[in-house]
Design a protein around this motif. Structure first.
Motif: not given
Length: 333
Positions: A31, A35, A37, A43, A46-47, A62, A266, A269
């Motif tokens: 990723t 962070d 967006l 995301w 994921t969230g 990351r 979001i 996450a």
């Protein structure tokens, strides 16, 4: 007694001969280093727990400035990565064995915003034809990071205008975009998240050109951020790749149909993010999210044409059909 022993023997032999079910290792996904967006769809998936919902375990890795996600994918340290065009085009130019399997963004997550008092003085409004809006910017100072000028130049060219003759470009990277805009030292910003929502919510900026909503047809309907997987993963665990893409497709539907739930995802996450900023971003980015994650080899041409000016454009002399696989996205339609 003998019968009992035989029964025990049969049970033991049966247990030993039965194949053990071994849990599959999670799919590792590289990723961005922060962070970001701009990767909204990923995301949200994921969230909202959509990868788990579709039956695939993922482990996020990351990226860092020294080892970005694309480099980890090229070195085989991760199975997949979410990447922007400059990164995946570079991989293709080096014939790295990867394939794009899902498109995350179809329109640029970028907008041209101006100071409110400037918009009022010039009579700027999105209700005006695009060419008229751009001509009204004549003589203004526009802040822009080092990557997007090629798109800003294409924006002006779409209306027969020469960017360099119309405005003054001030190159600003990162937070200085909002600092200079807030201080009034530049009149406009051509920017992405997180600088865009900061300008809109905290600096009373006005959107003049919204590329997320497709204001510029020449820059719309593209293949931008993408989920890229190694061919090894595609070939050995195709069922799991299908689940990854199905989760992405559901995230895209969630953004379009239930944006409030996308905001919640979001914030799951990234709990430290400002709710108002996230809600504004989902609102303005939603039109840029494709209805499906479909990918195609034809999408590489636009990505290459708009390659950032501060990077040398890669040479794509391979068969581009080898670097895209739309079977997984098509299966969900």
């Amino acid at each position: 007694m003998r019968t009992a022993l035989l029964c025990i023997l049969f049970v033991v032999v049966g247990a030993c001969s039965k194949p053990r079910e071994v849990g599959r290792a999670p799919i590792t996904i590289g990723t961005p280093k922060r962070d970001n967006l701009q990767y909204l769809t990923f995301w949200v998936a994921t969230g909202a727990g959509l990868f788990a919902k579709h039956g695939v375990a993922v482990e996020l890795v990351r990226g860092t400035p020294e080892m970005p996600a694309s480099a980890r994918l090229e070195r085989g340290e991760v199975d997949a990565a979410v990447l922007p065009p400059p990164r995946y085009l570079d991989l293709i130019s080096r014939r790295t064995p990867v394939v794009l399997v899902a498109n995350l963004l179809a329109n640029d997550g970028i907008a041209l915003v101006v100071q409110r008092h400037v918009a009022e003085r010039l009579g700027l409004s999105r209700a005006l034809p695009l060419g008229e809006r751009l001509r009204k910017l004549h003589g203004l100072r526009i802040g822009v990071a080092s990557g997007p000028p090629s798109r800003l130049r294409a924006l002006f060219a779409s209306q027969g205008l020469d960017l360099d003759k119309e405005v003054t470009i001030v190159t600003l990277k990162g937070e200085p975009q909002n600092i200079e805009f807030g201080a009034g030292r530049i009149d406009a910003l051509y920017c992405h998240s997180p600088y865009l929502e900061t300008a809109l919510l905290e600096q009373r900026a006005v959107i003049v050109v919204n590329q997320q909503a497709g204001d510029v047809p020449e820059l719309a309907d593209r293949q931008i951020q993408a989920l890229v997987v190694s061919r090894k993963l595609r070939d050995t665990r195709s069922d799991d790749v299908a689940k990854l893409v199905a989760a992405i497709a559901e995230a895209q539907r969630l953004i379009h149909e239930r944006p409030d739930q996308a905001v919640v995802a979001i914030l799951r996450a990234f709990p430290d993010m400002n709710r108002a900023h996230v809600a504004k971003l989902v609102e303005i980015y939603a039109p840029a999210v494709p209805k499906t994650p479909a990918v195609s080899a034809a999408g590489f041409a636009k990505a290459l044409a708009l390659h950032p000016a501060h990077h040398t454009a890669p040479k794509l002399d391979a068969d581009l059909r080898d670097y895209v696989d739309n079977r997984f996205a098509a299966a969900g339609n």
